[in-house]
Design a protein around this motif. Structure first.
Motif, mmCIF file in Angstrom:
data_model
loop_
_atom_site.group_PDB
_atom_site.id
_atom_site.type_symbol
_atom_site.label_atom_id
_atom_site.label_comp_id
_atom_site.label_asym_id
_atom_site.label_seq_id
_atom_site.Cartn_x
_atom_site.Cartn_y
_atom_site.Cartn_z
ATOM 1 N N ALA A 90 18.154 -30.158 33.299
ATOM 2 C CA ALA A 90 19.137 -31.258 33.386
ATOM 3 C C ALA A 90 18.637 -32.370 34.295
ATOM 4 O O ALA A 90 18.903 -33.548 34.042
ATOM 5 N N ALA A 91 17.891 -31.983 35.338
ATOM 6 C CA ALA A 91 17.388 -33.007 36.263
ATOM 7 C C ALA A 91 16.237 -33.792 35.637
ATOM 8 O O ALA A 91 16.001 -34.943 36.006
ATOM 9 N N LEU A 92 15.534 -33.167 34.689
ATOM 10 C CA LEU A 92 14.351 -33.817 34.115
ATOM 11 C C LEU A 92 14.671 -34.654 32.877
ATOM 12 O O LEU A 92 14.066 -35.694 32.646
ATOM 13 N N LEU A 93 15.634 -34.175 32.060
ATOM 14 C CA LEU A 93 15.904 -34.861 30.795
ATOM 15 C C LEU A 93 16.838 -36.055 30.977
ATOM 16 O O LEU A 93 17.782 -35.996 31.764
ATOM 17 N N PRO A 94 16.605 -37.128 30.205
ATOM 18 C CA PRO A 94 17.533 -38.255 30.275
ATOM 19 C C PRO A 94 18.884 -37.902 29.628
ATOM 20 O O PRO A 94 18.945 -37.074 28.712
ATOM 21 N N THR A 95 19.930 -38.539 30.120
ATOM 22 C CA THR A 95 21.281 -38.269 29.604
ATOM 23 C C THR A 95 21.356 -38.499 28.090
ATOM 24 O O THR A 95 22.069 -37.790 27.379
ATOM 25 N N ALA A 96 20.590 -39.462 27.586
ATOM 26 C CA ALA A 96 20.615 -39.761 26.148
ATOM 27 C C ALA A 96 20.171 -38.567 25.317
ATOM 28 O O ALA A 96 20.548 -38.441 24.147
ATOM 29 N N ILE A 105 20.400 -35.241 26.685
ATOM 30 C CA ILE A 105 21.299 -34.134 27.042
ATOM 31 C C ILE A 105 22.637 -34.226 26.282
ATOM 32 O O ILE A 105 23.149 -33.217 25.792
ATOM 33 N N LEU A 106 23.159 -35.429 26.173
ATOM 34 C CA LEU A 106 24.502 -35.583 25.580
ATOM 35 C C LEU A 106 24.620 -35.010 24.165
ATOM 36 O O LEU A 106 25.481 -34.166 23.915
ATOM 37 N N PRO A 107 23.746 -35.450 23.208
ATOM 38 C CA PRO A 107 23.878 -34.879 21.863
ATOM 39 C C PRO A 107 23.571 -33.390 21.823
ATOM 40 O O PRO A 107 24.178 -32.645 21.045
ATOM 41 N N LEU A 108 22.665 -32.946 22.716
ATOM 42 C CA LEU A 108 22.303 -31.526 22.753
ATOM 43 C C LEU A 108 23.508 -30.677 23.171
ATOM 44 O O LEU A 108 23.897 -29.725 22.480
ATOM 45 N N ILE A 109 24.124 -31.048 24.278
ATOM 46 C CA ILE A 109 25.290 -30.285 24.752
ATOM 47 C C ILE A 109 26.435 -30.425 23.755
ATOM 48 O O ILE A 109 27.148 -29.458 23.460
ATOM 49 N N GLY A 110 26.605 -31.622 23.226
ATOM 50 C CA GLY A 110 27.680 -31.843 22.247
ATOM 51 C C GLY A 110 27.548 -30.893 21.065
ATOM 52 O O GLY A 110 28.517 -30.257 20.657
ATOM 53 N N ARG A 111 26.322 -30.767 20.548
ATOM 54 C CA ARG A 111 26.111 -29.907 19.380
ATOM 55 C C ARG A 111 26.352 -28.447 19.742
ATOM 56 O O ARG A 111 26.982 -27.701 19.006
ATOM 57 N N LEU A 112 25.868 -28.052 20.912
ATOM 58 C CA LEU A 112 25.984 -26.642 21.307
ATOM 59 C C LEU A 112 27.403 -26.255 21.693
ATOM 60 O O LEU A 112 27.731 -25.076 21.766
ATOM 61 N N GLN A 113 28.216 -27.261 21.976
ATOM 62 C CA GLN A 113 29.537 -26.915 22.455
ATOM 63 C C GLN A 113 30.644 -27.026 21.413
ATOM 64 O O GLN A 113 31.752 -26.570 21.621
ATOM 65 N N ARG A 114 30.300 -27.646 20.284
ATOM 66 C CA ARG A 114 31.279 -27.655 19.202
ATOM 67 C C ARG A 114 31.381 -26.260 18.608
ATOM 68 O O ARG A 114 30.444 -25.467 18.676
ATOM 69 N N VAL A 169 33.307 -23.312 53.897
ATOM 70 C CA VAL A 169 33.972 -23.349 52.585
ATOM 71 C C VAL A 169 32.969 -22.975 51.493
ATOM 72 O O VAL A 169 31.835 -23.468 51.495
ATOM 73 N N ILE A 170 33.413 -22.105 50.594
ATOM 74 C CA ILE A 170 32.645 -21.824 49.372
ATOM 75 C C ILE A 170 33.435 -22.418 48.208
ATOM 76 O O ILE A 170 34.568 -22.010 47.949
ATOM 77 N N ASN A 171 32.856 -23.403 47.549
ATOM 78 C CA ASN A 171 33.517 -24.003 46.389
ATOM 79 C C ASN A 171 32.838 -23.538 45.103
ATOM 80 O O ASN A 171 31.607 -23.589 44.996
ATOM 81 N N LEU A 172 33.650 -23.120 44.131
ATOM 82 C CA LEU A 172 33.086 -22.706 42.849
ATOM 83 C C LEU A 172 32.887 -23.923 41.967
ATOM 84 O O LEU A 172 33.864 -24.521 41.494
ATOM 85 N N GLY A 173 31.628 -24.278 41.799
ATOM 86 C CA GLY A 173 31.267 -25.303 40.828
ATOM 87 C C GLY A 173 30.852 -24.609 39.546
ATOM 88 O O GLY A 173 31.450 -23.589 39.167
ATOM 89 N N SER A 174 29.827 -25.117 38.896
ATOM 90 C CA SER A 174 29.341 -24.546 37.639
ATOM 91 C C SER A 174 28.060 -25.275 37.269
ATOM 92 O O SER A 174 27.840 -26.402 37.736
ATOM 93 N N ILE A 175 27.251 -24.674 36.383
ATOM 94 C CA ILE A 175 26.136 -25.476 35.852
ATOM 95 C C ILE A 175 26.690 -26.682 35.107
ATOM 96 O O ILE A 175 26.006 -27.680 34.957
ATOM 97 N N ALA A 176 27.945 -26.580 34.667
ATOM 98 C CA ALA A 176 28.595 -27.718 33.993
ATOM 99 C C ALA A 176 28.694 -28.939 34.901
ATOM 100 O O ALA A 176 28.933 -30.046 34.418
ATOM 101 N N GLY A 177 28.502 -28.746 36.205
ATOM 102 C CA GLY A 177 28.594 -29.868 37.135
ATOM 103 C C GLY A 177 27.324 -30.702 37.189
ATOM 104 O O GLY A 177 27.275 -31.710 37.887
ATOM 105 N N PHE A 178 26.299 -30.287 36.423
ATOM 106 C CA PHE A 178 25.011 -30.988 36.514
ATOM 107 C C PHE A 178 24.811 -32.011 35.401
ATOM 108 O O PHE A 178 23.813 -32.711 35.380
#
Ligand SMILES: NC(=O)c1ccc[n+]([C@@H]2O[C@H](COP(=O)([O-])OP(=O)(O)OC[C@H]3O[C@@H](n4cnc5c(N)ncnc54)[C@H](OP(=O)(O)O)[C@@H]3O)[C@@H](O)[C@H]2O)c1
Length: 267
Positions: A245-251, A253-262, A139-148
């Motif tokens: 994403a593996a190195l940075l804490p969620t605290a 990543i969250l505001p960073l992605i939030g800002r970039l995605q608005r 099986v090949i499943n399409l994920g995304s970098i969004a899954g990290f």
């Protein structure tokens, strides 16, 4: 070596009428595989079938809405009627929505769970036992970098891809010793209709990141799968993002992605 075998094996591509699924179908066809193309749009399926035949494969098409409760049973019945088995399953159907979760239509967001999670799981679990019994395919499943990481303003989409990554990794571990491969392909932005349909193309994040070509992603996906890889992250920028994403804490990543995605004008 072709994955074709004495059972008249086929490569089943779910979400094959355009984008990454259609590109993977073309790559699989180059090895003279029987390719079963599944999606809703008859025009898209006809065009994909032409690609497959021109690339050296044999195409079958099935118009199917994956949101129907009996979708995987109907696909299985279709294969049986054509005397085919599912040797390789490619789950490429998926969609996303950008915006605040509390403001986006609830049913449209639940549809992301139904398609990206439920339909992918249903297809995988329906065809995996046969692959295990034969000791080959996968099986090949399409994920995304969004899954990290979690994705504010695209919360359901990111969460659905987190599921795809976790589910695929676990299955890979369960089945690889039996000769079956489950590969999760996790690209960054790819130039397909997905970006506009989801509204992701209007987010700063997707403007910053380079967009990959669907054909390139398909090549990486197919060769990674055939090498038995658990994960394929096509492109250097996507690899860097998963590393960060593996190195940075969620605290952080969250505001960073939030800002970039608005939307820019919202910020
Ligand atoms: N493009 C990107 O930037 C990107 C990045 C990372 C991951 N991905 C993932 O890669 C996968 C493929 O994306 P893509 O860019 O190729 O998207 P796309 O161009 O929008 O293609 C989506 C495919 O899914 C099919 N589909 C959607 N809803 C369906 C339904 N209810 N029933 C049956 N088929 C359905 C569509 O066919 P019909 O409309 O004809 O049914 C189409 O063939 C998705 O899982 C996506 O999340 C995409």
């Amino acid at each position: 070596m072709t994955l074709q075998d004495e059972f008249r094996s086929s490569v089943v591509v779910v979400g094959a009428s355009r984008g990454i699924g259609r590109a993977i179908a073309k790559v699989a066809a180059r090895e003279h595989n029987v390719v079963v193309l599944v999606a809703r749009s008859p025009e898209g399926l006809a065009a994909a079938a032409l690609d497959v035949e021109q690339a050296g494969g044999k195409a079958f098409t099935l118009e199917l809405d994956l949101l129907a409760a009996d979708a995987s049973a109907r696909l299985e019945a279709f294969l049986a009627a054509k005397e085919l088995i599912c040797g390789v399953l490619v789950n490429s159907a998926g969609y996303g929505l950008r915006g605040p979760a509390a403001a986006l239509p609830v049913n449209d967001q639940l549809g992301i769970i139904d398609l990206n999670i439920r339909a992918l799981t249903d297809m995988t679990l329906r065809f995996l036992p046969g692959m295990l019994a034969r000791g080959r395919g996968g099986v090949i499943n399409l994920g995304s970098i969004a899954g990290f990481f979690p994705g504010p303003y695209m919360a359901l989409y990111y969460a659905s891809k987190g599921f795809v990554r976790s589910f695929s990794d676990a299955l890979h571990q369960e089945v690889s010793r039996a000769g079956v491969t489950v590969t999760c392909v996790s690209p960054g932005p790819v130039s397909t209709e997905f970006l506009e349909r989801s509204g992701a193309d209007r987010a700063a994040l997707f403007k910053i990141l380079p967009k990959l070509d669907a054909d390139y992603v398909a090549e990486r996906a197919w060769s990674g799968f055939k090498s038995g890889r658990r994960r394929v992250v096509p492109g250097i920028s996507a690899k860097l993002i998963t590393l960060v994403a593996a190195l940075l804490p969620t605290a952080i990543i969250l505001p960073l992605i939030g800002r970039l995605q608005r939307r820019r004008k919202d910020s």
